[in-house]
Write a protein that holds these residues in place. Structure first.
Motif, PDB file in Angstrom:
ATOM      1  N   ILE A   1       9.004  -4.561   3.057  1.00 21.95           N
ATOM      2  CA  ILE A   1       9.624  -3.417   2.394  1.00 21.95           C
ATOM      3  C   ILE A   1       8.968  -2.129   2.897  1.00 21.95           C
ATOM      4  O   ILE A   1       7.744  -2.036   2.986  1.00 21.95           O
ATOM      5  CB  ILE A   1       9.426  -3.489   0.866  1.00 21.95           C
ATOM      6  CG1 ILE A   1       9.911  -4.816   0.315  1.00 21.95           C
ATOM      7  CG2 ILE A   1      10.100  -2.317   0.175  1.00 21.95           C
ATOM      8  CD1 ILE A   1       9.341  -5.141  -1.046  1.00 21.95           C
ATOM      9  N   TYR A   2       9.800  -1.135   3.205  1.00 14.65           N
ATOM     10  CA  TYR A   2       9.324   0.208   3.513  1.00 14.65           C
ATOM     11  C   TYR A   2      10.109   1.164   2.625  1.00 14.65           C
ATOM     12  O   TYR A   2      11.344   1.169   2.646  1.00 14.65           O
ATOM     13  CB  TYR A   2       9.546   0.556   4.989  1.00 14.65           C
ATOM     14  CG  TYR A   2       9.127   1.959   5.334  1.00 14.65           C
ATOM     15  CD1 TYR A   2       7.774   2.302   5.368  1.00 14.65           C
ATOM     16  CD2 TYR A   2      10.067   2.943   5.600  1.00 14.65           C
ATOM     17  CE1 TYR A   2       7.379   3.595   5.673  1.00 14.65           C
ATOM     18  CE2 TYR A   2       9.680   4.237   5.908  1.00 14.65           C
ATOM     19  CZ  TYR A   2       8.332   4.554   5.944  1.00 14.65           C
ATOM     20  OH  TYR A   2       7.931   5.830   6.243  1.00 14.65           O
ATOM     21  N   GLN A   3       9.393   1.938   1.805  1.00 15.44           N
ATOM     22  CA  GLN A   3      10.058   2.834   0.865  1.00 15.44           C
ATOM     23  C   GLN A   3       9.461   4.229   0.972  1.00 15.44           C
ATOM     24  O   GLN A   3       8.246   4.386   1.136  1.00 15.44           O
ATOM     25  CB  GLN A   3       9.897   2.318  -0.570  1.00 15.44           C
ATOM     26  CG  GLN A   3      10.603   3.159  -1.605  1.00 15.44           C
ATOM     27  CD  GLN A   3      10.455   2.593  -3.006  1.00 15.44           C
ATOM     28  OE1 GLN A   3       9.463   1.932  -3.319  1.00 15.44           O
ATOM     29  NE2 GLN A   3      11.441   2.837  -3.843  1.00 15.44           N
ATOM     30  N   VAL A   4      10.322   5.245   0.864  1.00 12.28           N
ATOM     31  CA  VAL A   4       9.870   6.635   0.825  1.00 12.28           C
ATOM     32  C   VAL A   4      10.534   7.334  -0.351  1.00 12.28           C
ATOM     33  O   VAL A   4      11.634   6.973  -0.766  1.00 12.28           O
ATOM     34  CB  VAL A   4      10.182   7.398   2.141  1.00 12.28           C
ATOM     35  CG1 VAL A   4       9.358   6.865   3.287  1.00 12.28           C
ATOM     36  CG2 VAL A   4      11.654   7.388   2.466  1.00 12.28           C
ATOM     37  N   LYS A   5       9.815   8.345  -0.884  1.00 15.95           N
ATOM     38  CA  LYS A   5      10.332   9.177  -1.971  1.00 15.95           C
ATOM     39  C   LYS A   5      10.171  10.639  -1.555  1.00 15.95           C
ATOM     40  O   LYS A   5       9.184  11.280  -1.903  1.00 15.95           O
ATOM     41  CB  LYS A   5       9.575   8.886  -3.268  1.00 15.95           C
ATOM     42  CG  LYS A   5       9.806   7.486  -3.786  1.00 15.95           C
ATOM     43  CD  LYS A   5       9.121   7.257  -5.110  1.00 15.95           C
ATOM     44  CE  LYS A   5       9.424   5.864  -5.602  1.00 15.95           C
ATOM     45  NZ  LYS A   5       8.872   5.618  -6.923  1.00 15.95           N
ATOM     46  N   PRO A   6      11.160  11.162  -0.808  1.00 19.73           N
ATOM     47  CA  PRO A   6      11.041  12.528  -0.313  1.00 19.73           C
ATOM     48  C   PRO A   6      11.164  13.596  -1.396  1.00 19.73           C
ATOM     49  O   PRO A   6      10.838  14.755  -1.174  1.00 19.73           O
ATOM     50  CB  PRO A   6      12.196  12.644   0.685  1.00 19.73           C
ATOM     51  CG  PRO A   6      13.180  11.632   0.250  1.00 19.73           C
ATOM     52  CD  PRO A   6      12.373  10.513  -0.355  1.00 19.73           C
ATOM     53  N   HIS A   7      11.628  13.196  -2.555  1.00 18.64           N
ATOM     54  CA  HIS A   7      11.809  14.096  -3.692  1.00 18.64           C
ATOM     55  C   HIS A   7      11.523  13.272  -4.937  1.00 18.64           C
ATOM     56  O   HIS A   7      11.798  12.069  -4.956  1.00 18.64           O
ATOM     57  CB  HIS A   7      13.262  14.624  -3.684  1.00 18.64           C
ATOM     58  CG  HIS A   7      13.529  15.646  -4.733  1.00 18.64           C
ATOM     59  ND1 HIS A   7      13.886  15.318  -6.011  1.00 18.64           N
ATOM     60  CD2 HIS A   7      13.492  17.003  -4.685  1.00 18.64           C
ATOM     61  CE1 HIS A   7      14.071  16.412  -6.718  1.00 18.64           C
ATOM     62  NE2 HIS A   7      13.833  17.460  -5.930  1.00 18.64           N
ATOM     63  N   PRO A   8      10.998  13.880  -5.995  1.00 23.78           N
ATOM     64  CA  PRO A   8      10.707  13.094  -7.208  1.00 23.78           C
ATOM     65  C   PRO A   8      11.915  12.338  -7.778  1.00 23.78           C
ATOM     66  O   PRO A   8      11.759  11.344  -8.471  1.00 23.78           O
ATOM     67  CB  PRO A   8      10.209  14.145  -8.211  1.00 23.78           C
ATOM     68  CG  PRO A   8       9.686  15.258  -7.368  1.00 23.78           C
ATOM     69  CD  PRO A   8      10.534  15.261  -6.118  1.00 23.78           C
TER      70      PRO A   8
ATOM     71  N   TYR B   1       0.846  -1.182   0.000  1.00 22.15           N
ATOM     72  CA  TYR B   1       0.000   0.000   0.000  1.00 22.15           C
ATOM     73  C   TYR B   1       0.881   1.232   0.000  1.00 22.15           C
ATOM     74  O   TYR B   1       1.846   1.321   0.761  1.00 22.15           O
ATOM     75  CB  TYR B   1      -0.914   0.023   1.227  1.00 22.15           C
ATOM     76  CG  TYR B   1      -1.899   1.161   1.186  1.00 22.15           C
ATOM     77  CD1 TYR B   1      -3.041   1.089   0.399  1.00 22.15           C
ATOM     78  CD2 TYR B   1      -1.658   2.328   1.905  1.00 22.15           C
ATOM     79  CE1 TYR B   1      -3.937   2.139   0.337  1.00 22.15           C
ATOM     80  CE2 TYR B   1      -2.552   3.390   1.850  1.00 22.15           C
ATOM     81  CZ  TYR B   1      -3.686   3.291   1.070  1.00 22.15           C
ATOM     82  OH  TYR B   1      -4.563   4.333   0.995  1.00 22.15           O
ATOM     83  N   THR B   2       0.545   2.191  -0.864  1.00 25.98           N
ATOM     84  CA  THR B   2       1.241   3.467  -0.938  1.00 25.98           C
ATOM     85  C   THR B   2       0.345   4.545  -0.355  1.00 25.98           C
ATOM     86  O   THR B   2      -0.809   4.678  -0.761  1.00 25.98           O
ATOM     87  CB  THR B   2       1.600   3.816  -2.396  1.00 25.98           C
ATOM     88  OG1 THR B   2       2.398   2.761  -2.936  1.00 25.98           O
ATOM     89  CG2 THR B   2       2.358   5.124  -2.481  1.00 25.98           C
ATOM     90  N   PHE B   3       0.871   5.286   0.595  1.00 29.57           N
ATOM     91  CA  PHE B   3       0.146   6.379   1.221  1.00 29.57           C
ATOM     92  C   PHE B   3       0.367   7.636   0.380  1.00 29.57           C
ATOM     93  O   PHE B   3       1.281   8.424   0.631  1.00 29.57           O
ATOM     94  CB  PHE B   3       0.632   6.580   2.665  1.00 29.57           C
ATOM     95  CG  PHE B   3       0.401   5.382   3.530  1.00 29.57           C
ATOM     96  CD1 PHE B   3      -0.766   5.263   4.278  1.00 29.57           C
ATOM     97  CD2 PHE B   3       1.338   4.362   3.597  1.00 29.57           C
ATOM     98  CE1 PHE B   3      -0.987   4.149   5.082  1.00 29.57           C
ATOM     99  CE2 PHE B   3       1.141   3.251   4.395  1.00 29.57           C
ATOM    100  CZ  PHE B   3      -0.031   3.142   5.134  1.00 29.57           C
TER     101      PHE B   3
ATOM    102  N   ARG C   1       5.575   3.733   1.186  1.00 30.10           N
ATOM    103  CA  ARG C   1       4.973   2.484   0.707  1.00 30.10           C
ATOM    104  C   ARG C   1       5.410   1.352   1.623  1.00 30.10           C
ATOM    105  O   ARG C   1       6.586   1.210   1.944  1.00 30.10           O
ATOM    106  CB  ARG C   1       5.408   2.182  -0.715  1.00 30.10           C
ATOM    107  CG  ARG C   1       4.857   0.850  -1.226  1.00 30.10           C
ATOM    108  CD  ARG C   1       5.035   0.675  -2.709  1.00 30.10           C
ATOM    109  NE  ARG C   1       4.543  -0.603  -3.171  1.00 30.10           N
ATOM    110  CZ  ARG C   1       3.276  -0.940  -3.313  1.00 30.10           C
ATOM    111  NH1 ARG C   1       2.332  -0.083  -3.009  1.00 30.10           N
ATOM    112  NH2 ARG C   1       2.922  -2.137  -3.759  1.00 30.10           N
ATOM    113  N   LEU C   2       4.439   0.539   2.014  1.00 26.46           N
ATOM    114  CA  LEU C   2       4.691  -0.683   2.769  1.00 26.46           C
ATOM    115  C   LEU C   2       4.366  -1.861   1.872  1.00 26.46           C
ATOM    116  O   LEU C   2       3.328  -1.858   1.202  1.00 26.46           O
ATOM    117  CB  LEU C   2       3.802  -0.759   4.016  1.00 26.46           C
ATOM    118  CG  LEU C   2       4.244   0.030   5.224  1.00 26.46           C
ATOM    119  CD1 LEU C   2       3.174  -0.020   6.301  1.00 26.46           C
ATOM    120  CD2 LEU C   2       5.548  -0.529   5.763  1.00 26.46           C
ATOM    121  N   GLY C   3       5.234  -2.835   1.858  1.00 26.32           N
ATOM    122  CA  GLY C   3       4.991  -4.009   1.038  1.00 26.32           C
ATOM    123  C   GLY C   3       5.336  -5.273   1.792  1.00 26.32           C
ATOM    124  O   GLY C   3       6.211  -5.288   2.670  1.00 26.32           O
ATOM    125  N   LEU C   4       4.646  -6.333   1.468  1.00 30.04           N
ATOM    126  CA  LEU C   4       4.892  -7.651   2.048  1.00 30.04           C
ATOM    127  C   LEU C   4       4.886  -8.661   0.916  1.00 30.04           C
ATOM    128  O   LEU C   4       3.986  -8.638   0.066  1.00 30.04           O
ATOM    129  CB  LEU C   4       3.818  -8.001   3.079  1.00 30.04           C
ATOM    130  CG  LEU C   4       3.950  -9.366   3.766  1.00 30.04           C
ATOM    131  CD1 LEU C   4       5.227  -9.438   4.598  1.00 30.04           C
ATOM    132  CD2 LEU C   4       2.733  -9.639   4.628  1.00 30.04           C
TER     133      LEU C   4
END
Length: 183
Positions: A71-78, A11-13, A21-24
């Motif tokens: 998985i935990y992913q962030v995109k603080p900038h494009p 799921y992407t917030f 994004r959290l993924g399993l």
């Protein structure tokens, strides 16, 4: 018989800062419960891209394995992304080998005798856990810079395998820097 199962979700917030994004994921490649019966039961992972799916340290393939990945992913900038991944690995069948990322058995018939690896049906099947931190930055549309660090914590199977020849099991570290350029 050969079998592979892969299931994943996430799921992407989208409305949160850095669109976290959290993924399993769960991946399973069958092992061979009786390597002497004339029937090959280990899943053959043809033309694998293992590094992308089963840990950046390239210790595993989709053969004789259960892999649970968070998985935990962030995109603080494009142009920038950061990901933290965790894997837990078990052998699907301890009557079969622990396979490398290239698909060859560790401690197989062509390996150095006394390495500890091989078919160890009396050992526990937990191989270990791997954690990876990966950072990516798009320099342009054609160039991507990526850096990562990983740590593998040896589990019961490795500890048992390497204690017999007296090596002792140790954790492992991995660091990389890469640049991808599209022409």
């Amino acid at each position: 018989s050969d079998l592979a199962v892969v299931a994943h979700g996430g799921y992407t917030f989208k409305d949160a800062w850095a669109t976290p994004r959290l993924g399993l994921e769960y991946a399973h490649g069958s092992g061979d419960s009786d390597p002497h019966d004339g029937q090959h039961g280990t899943f053959e992972n043809l033309f694998p891209t293992n590094h992308k799916f089963y840990g950046y340290m390239d210790l595993f393939s989709l053969q004789n394995v259960h892999d649970v990945r968070l998985i935990y992913q962030v995109k603080p900038h494009p142009r920038a992304s950061f990901a933290l991944e965790g894997h837990a690995f078990w052998l699907a069948d301890t009557h079969d080998s622990f396979y490398t990322a290239a698909g060859t058995p560790r401690g197989g018939a062509n390996s150095t005798p006394g390495t500890g690896y091989g078919v160890n049906p009396d050992y526990q099947n937990f191989v270990g856990t791997e954690f990876d931190l990966v950072a990516g930055f798009a320099l342009s549309r054609q160039a991507l810079l990526e850096a990562g660090i990983g740590h593998f914590f040896a589990g019961n199977y490795i500890e048992s395998s390497l204690s017999a020849p007296g090596y002792g099991a140790e954790d492992a570290n991995f660091v990389y820097l890469q640049m991808t350029v599209k022409f």
